[in-house]
Motif scaffolding. Structure first.
Motif, PDB file in Angstrom:
ATOM      1  N   PHE A   1       0.832  -1.202   0.000  1.00 42.09           N
ATOM      2  CA  PHE A   1       0.000   0.000   0.000  1.00 42.09           C
ATOM      3  C   PHE A   1       0.871   1.258   0.000  1.00 42.09           C
ATOM      4  N   ILE A   2       1.899   1.270   0.854  1.00 40.07           N
ATOM      5  CA  ILE A   2       2.785   2.437   0.940  1.00 40.07           C
ATOM      6  C   ILE A   2       3.528   2.646  -0.377  1.00 40.07           C
ATOM      7  N   CYS A   3       4.081   1.565  -0.923  1.00 38.59           N
ATOM      8  CA  CYS A   3       4.831   1.678  -2.181  1.00 38.59           C
ATOM      9  C   CYS A   3       3.930   2.149  -3.316  1.00 38.59           C
ATOM     10  N   ASP A   4       2.746   1.558  -3.428  1.00 41.36           N
ATOM     11  CA  ASP A   4       1.825   1.945  -4.500  1.00 41.36           C
ATOM     12  C   ASP A   4       1.410   3.403  -4.379  1.00 41.36           C
ATOM     13  N   TYR A   5       1.144   3.841  -3.149  1.00 41.57           N
ATOM     14  CA  TYR A   5       0.725   5.223  -2.957  1.00 41.57           C
ATOM     15  C   TYR A   5       1.850   6.191  -3.322  1.00 41.57           C
ATOM     16  N   LEU A   6       3.069   5.890  -2.901  1.00 36.11           N
ATOM     17  CA  LEU A   6       4.205   6.746  -3.231  1.00 36.11           C
ATOM     18  C   LEU A   6       4.434   6.802  -4.738  1.00 36.11           C
ATOM     19  N   ILE A   7       4.287   5.656  -5.400  1.00 36.83           N
ATOM     20  CA  ILE A   7       4.476   5.613  -6.857  1.00 36.83           C
ATOM     21  C   ILE A   7       3.405   6.436  -7.564  1.00 36.83           C
ATOM     22  N   LEU A   8       2.151   6.297  -7.146  1.00 39.37           N
ATOM     23  CA  LEU A   8       1.064   7.061  -7.759  1.00 39.37           C
ATOM     24  C   LEU A   8       1.228   8.557  -7.500  1.00 39.37           C
ATOM     25  N   LEU A   9       1.592   8.904  -6.280  1.00 39.73           N
ATOM     26  CA  LEU A   9       1.795  10.308  -5.935  1.00 39.73           C
ATOM     27  C   LEU A   9       2.945  10.902  -6.740  1.00 39.73           C
ATOM     28  N   GLY A  10       4.038  10.150  -6.836  1.00 42.15           N
ATOM     29  CA  GLY A  10       5.180  10.615  -7.616  1.00 42.15           C
ATOM     30  C   GLY A  10       4.842  10.756  -9.091  1.00 42.15           C
ATOM     31  N   SER A  11       4.078   9.823  -9.633  1.00 41.18           N
ATOM     32  CA  SER A  11       3.665   9.895 -11.037  1.00 41.18           C
ATOM     33  C   SER A  11       2.816  11.132 -11.283  1.00 41.18           C
ATOM     34  N   ALA A  12       1.901  11.408 -10.353  1.00 38.27           N
ATOM     35  CA  ALA A  12       1.047  12.594 -10.491  1.00 38.27           C
ATOM     36  C   ALA A  12       1.875  13.870 -10.431  1.00 38.27           C
ATOM     37  N   ARG A  13       2.845  13.916  -9.523  1.00 37.10           N
ATOM     38  CA  ARG A  13       3.704  15.087  -9.401  1.00 37.10           C
ATOM     39  C   ARG A  13       4.500  15.308 -10.685  1.00 37.10           C
ATOM     40  N   VAL A  14       5.046  14.229 -11.241  1.00 38.09           N
ATOM     41  CA  VAL A  14       5.835  14.329 -12.467  1.00 38.09           C
ATOM     42  C   VAL A  14       4.975  14.825 -13.622  1.00 38.09           C
ATOM     43  N   CYS A  15       3.729  14.346 -13.700  1.00 35.94           N
ATOM     44  CA  CYS A  15       2.833  14.736 -14.796  1.00 35.94           C
ATOM     45  C   CYS A  15       2.216  16.106 -14.574  1.00 35.94           C
ATOM     46  N   GLY A  16       2.335  16.640 -13.355  1.00 34.17           N
ATOM     47  CA  GLY A  16       1.811  17.956 -13.073  1.00 34.17           C
ATOM     48  C   GLY A  16       0.302  18.033 -13.050  1.00 34.17           C
ATOM     49  N   VAL A  17      -0.378  16.965 -12.648  1.00 34.68           N
ATOM     50  CA  VAL A  17      -1.840  16.956 -12.600  1.00 34.68           C
ATOM     51  C   VAL A  17      -2.311  17.303 -11.191  1.00 34.68           C
ATOM     52  N   LEU A  18      -3.596  17.600 -11.089  1.00 26.98           N
ATOM     53  CA  LEU A  18      -4.190  17.869  -9.787  1.00 26.98           C
ATOM     54  C   LEU A  18      -4.091  16.620  -8.919  1.00 26.98           C
ATOM     55  N   LEU A  19      -3.611  16.788  -7.701  1.00 28.26           N
ATOM     56  CA  LEU A  19      -3.436  15.643  -6.818  1.00 28.26           C
ATOM     57  C   LEU A  19      -4.792  15.176  -6.288  1.00 28.26           C
ATOM     58  N   ARG A  20      -5.134  13.929  -6.564  1.00 29.37           N
ATOM     59  CA  ARG A  20      -6.390  13.331  -6.104  1.00 29.37           C
ATOM     60  C   ARG A  20      -6.021  12.203  -5.135  1.00 29.37           C
ATOM     61  N   ARG A  21      -5.728  12.579  -3.910  1.00 30.64           N
ATOM     62  CA  ARG A  21      -5.171  11.644  -2.942  1.00 30.64           C
ATOM     63  C   ARG A  21      -6.148  10.511  -2.586  1.00 30.64           C
ATOM     64  N   VAL A  22      -7.436  10.809  -2.587  1.00 30.33           N
ATOM     65  CA  VAL A  22      -8.413   9.756  -2.286  1.00 30.33           C
ATOM     66  C   VAL A  22      -8.375   8.674  -3.357  1.00 30.33           C
ATOM     67  N   ARG A  23      -8.313   9.084  -4.613  1.00 26.79           N
ATOM     68  CA  ARG A  23      -8.246   8.114  -5.706  1.00 26.79           C
ATOM     69  C   ARG A  23      -6.944   7.320  -5.645  1.00 26.79           C
ATOM     70  N   TYR A  24      -5.832   7.978  -5.281  1.00 24.93           N
ATOM     71  CA  TYR A  24      -4.562   7.264  -5.170  1.00 24.93           C
ATOM     72  C   TYR A  24      -4.630   6.243  -4.028  1.00 24.93           C
ATOM     73  N   SER A  25      -5.324   6.603  -2.953  1.00 24.64           N
ATOM     74  CA  SER A  25      -5.479   5.665  -1.840  1.00 24.64           C
ATOM     75  C   SER A  25      -6.317   4.464  -2.266  1.00 24.64           C
ATOM     76  N   MET A  26      -7.379   4.707  -3.036  1.00 25.71           N
ATOM     77  CA  MET A  26      -8.223   3.613  -3.510  1.00 25.71           C
ATOM     78  C   MET A  26      -7.435   2.688  -4.435  1.00 25.71           C
ATOM     79  N   ALA A  27      -6.650   3.279  -5.328  1.00 25.71           N
ATOM     80  CA  ALA A  27      -5.829   2.465  -6.231  1.00 25.71           C
ATOM     81  C   ALA A  27      -4.782   1.676  -5.451  1.00 25.71           C
ATOM     82  N   SER A  28      -4.216   2.293  -4.412  1.00 24.04           N
ATOM     83  CA  SER A  28      -3.209   1.606  -3.592  1.00 24.04           C
ATOM     84  C   SER A  28      -3.831   0.461  -2.807  1.00 24.04           C
ATOM     85  N   LEU A  29      -5.054   0.650  -2.331  1.00 25.06           N
ATOM     86  CA  LEU A  29      -5.760  -0.442  -1.640  1.00 25.06           C
ATOM     87  C   LEU A  29      -5.974  -1.617  -2.578  1.00 25.06           C
TER      88      LEU A  29
END
Length: 266
Positions: A14-42
């Motif tokens: 869960f931690i690794c997936d969330y960090l990867i999704l968050l980092g990908s979003a940061r690199v792409c410069g998109v609006l951070l949707r932390r709830v969706r990243y948490s759902m994907a990590s789950l």
């Protein structure tokens, strides 16, 4: 026989997936949707747990792994205009991150065939930070070398509206630190139809006072040492090429940011 602790496997993934999704979003410069990243990590963590249970070894087959990765990307980035770019960055970051953790595990004497890697949390965070910084440099430099496009933007605020030509500039890294929203930057002269001509003569503090509750200050920095605060507001409505957007703030620049063929920068 290797002993697998389901709780550790779930938490680590869960931690690794969330960090990867968050980092990908940061690199792409998109609006951070932390709830969706948490759902994907789950989902990713649950998939990792189920794949090690008796009778579910088929989940480790490459086609199914790829399908689960695409599903994670859909959960996290389905609402993004450039979904496939976000998905590609997600897979790239996953590959680099996983390879780095594997190398750290082997270097630290971890089992090379372990289901989960015995990497400490400090090493996990440090490894992610280094990878994220490297990928950010690579992707942002690549983005800056691509062609820039101009879009039609219609901004509505306090019963008024204005139509601008917005240059999409990948070098514009300004975002709202409170919400992570993207920020469109326009000069006071271009936004005068929303506020009246007097807006050009008002200071940021005066604008904040005049539109209390609707406007706030956001920090910015430019090339060199120039930095400060820009008054910004969330418009009542905003469309980009006739497509409604609710994740963009509008910042008022004291100087013009227009150029050949565009009135503002996004």
């Amino acid at each position: 026989m290797e002993t697998i602790y389901i709780d550790r496997l779930f938490i680590l993934n869960f931690i690794c997936d969330y960090l990867i999704l968050l980092g990908s979003a940061r690199v792409c410069g998109v609006l951070l949707r932390r709830v969706r990243y948490s759902m994907a990590s789950l989902f990713g963590a649950a998939y990792a747990v189920v794949s090690v249970l008796p009778g579910f070894a088929f989940l480790t087959l490459l086609p199914i792994k790829l399908a689960s990765g695409v599903l994670m990307a859909l959960i996290a980035f389905a609402r993004e205009p450039k979904f496939w770019r976000c998905a590609a960055v997600f897979f790239a970051v996953s590959a680099v991150f996983g390879g780095t953790l594997w190398a750290l595990s082997v270097q630290g004497g971890g089992m090379q065939n372990a289901v989960y890697l015995p990497v400490s949390m400090p090493v996990l965070v440090l490894g992610f930070g280094i990878i994220y910084a490297a990928l950010s440099i690579v992707f942002r430099r690549t983005a800056k070398s691509t062609g820039k496009t101009v879009h039609t933007v219609v901004i509505g605020f306090c019963g008024q509206s204005v139509t601008l030509r917005a240059l999409y500039d990948s070098g514009n890294c300004l975002y709202d630190p409170m919400t992570g929203s993207q920020v469109l930057i326009a000069g006071a002269e271009q936004l005068a139809p929303l506020f009246g001509e007097r807006a050009k003569d008002l200071s940021p503090t005066e604008l904040i006072t005049l539109y209390a509750g609707k406007m706030r200050l956001i920090p910015y920095s430019a090339v060199g040492t120039q930095s400060g605060l820009l008054p910004a507001f969330r418009p009542d409505s905003l469309t980009v090429d006739s497509k409604a957007r609710e994740d963009i703030l509008v910042a008022i620049s004291p100087t013009a940011v227009s150029g050949d063929g565009f009135d503002c920068i996004i």
